[in-house]
Design a protein around this motif. Structure first.
Motif, mmCIF file in Angstrom:
data_model
loop_
_atom_site.group_PDB
_atom_site.id
_atom_site.type_symbol
_atom_site.label_atom_id
_atom_site.label_comp_id
_atom_site.label_asym_id
_atom_site.label_seq_id
_atom_site.Cartn_x
_atom_site.Cartn_y
_atom_site.Cartn_z
ATOM 1 N N VAL A 40 0.876 -1.176 0.000
ATOM 2 C CA VAL A 40 0.000 0.000 0.000
ATOM 3 C C VAL A 40 0.911 1.223 0.000
ATOM 4 C CG1 VAL A 40 -1.692 1.329 1.314
ATOM 5 C CG2 VAL A 40 -1.850 -1.174 1.228
ATOM 6 N N GLU A 41 0.787 2.050 -1.020
ATOM 7 C CA GLU A 41 1.602 3.256 -1.112
ATOM 8 C C GLU A 41 0.819 4.447 -0.573
ATOM 9 O OE1 GLU A 41 3.449 3.993 -4.895
ATOM 10 O OE2 GLU A 41 3.978 1.877 -5.158
ATOM 11 N N ILE A 42 1.439 5.155 0.357
ATOM 12 C CA ILE A 42 0.859 6.377 0.914
ATOM 13 C C ILE A 42 1.537 7.531 0.170
ATOM 14 C CG2 ILE A 42 0.403 7.703 2.999
ATOM 15 C CD1 ILE A 42 -0.893 4.875 2.970
ATOM 16 N N THR A 43 0.907 7.945 -0.916
ATOM 17 C CA THR A 43 1.490 8.920 -1.825
ATOM 18 C C THR A 43 1.746 10.252 -1.125
ATOM 19 O OG1 THR A 43 0.341 7.868 -3.651
ATOM 20 C CG2 THR A 43 1.194 10.082 -4.048
ATOM 21 N N GLY A 44 2.989 10.706 -1.242
ATOM 22 C CA GLY A 44 3.385 11.974 -0.643
ATOM 23 C C GLY A 44 3.696 11.893 0.834
#
Length: 194
Positions: free
Chosen positions: A163-167
């Motif tokens: 899961v990428e937590i963008t920014g």
């Protein structure tokens, strides 16, 4: 009885070693931006580790605790939105590890001893870990690049998607908890039905 283990930052390294050594105790594993494989200590911590190994970190503790603005500047690289980094939070970060001479000495010793040996020794067992593993990673963290999330995904057989937590930055579990929590709840619910 098995448990759900969550690890972040240096706690993520500890969680990996524990899970590798005691897989029978792990129901699920969740790892967020943390030391991985030989990225301990991360390069962005080099000056702090050098100060600890030279015995200068504990000596600097009283000045740092007394100067909230300087302390805030240290933690600010870990936040996307500086409004989360309140004076109370900075104090909560500092007091347990630098609030007394004894605490500062223990913290200095911990930082001075950071190294990859335990993680590298745990790697073969980690590569056999079948516990469902969630990897949630902030994409803009200067300490733990996305490549480490992918490394964990490839290394742990029980790992699901990353899961990428963008920014997001290092302290995204605090700053963006409302975004992270549903992923963890879903991860635990899926384990309930496995």
């Amino acid at each position: 009885m098995s448990r759900d283990l969550v690890g972040h930052d240096t706690g993520g390294a500890i969680a990996q070693v524990f899970a590798a050594r005691h897989p029978e105790l792990i129901r699920t594993l969740t790892l967020t931006n943390c030391e991985t494989q030989d990225n301990i200590p991360p390069a962005a911590m080099a000056a702090t580790v050098e100060a600890a190994r030279a015995g200068r970190l504990a000596a600097a503790a009283p000045d740092l605790v007394a100067d909230p603005a300087a302390a805030r500047a240290i933690f600010s690289t870990g936040y996307q939105d500086q409004r989360y980094l309140t004076p109370e939070l900075v104090d909560a970060f500092l007091q347990p590890v630098m609030g007394t001479p004894a605490a500062a000495a223990r913290f200095q010793e911990l930082v001075a001893r950071l190294g990859p040996d335990d993680l590298l020794a745990a790697e073969p067992a980690l590569r056999a870990l079948r516990a469902p593993t969630l990897i949630a990673w902030a994409t803009d963290d200067e300490f733990f690049d996305m490549k480490w999330a992918r490394w964990l995904h490839d290394a742990i057989p029980g790992a699901r998607d990353v899961v990428e937590i963008t920014g997001g930055k290092l302290f995204f579990p605090h700053e963006r908890a409302a975004e992270l929590a549903p992923h963890i709840r879903c991860h635990w619910t899926a384990a309930d039905h496995a």
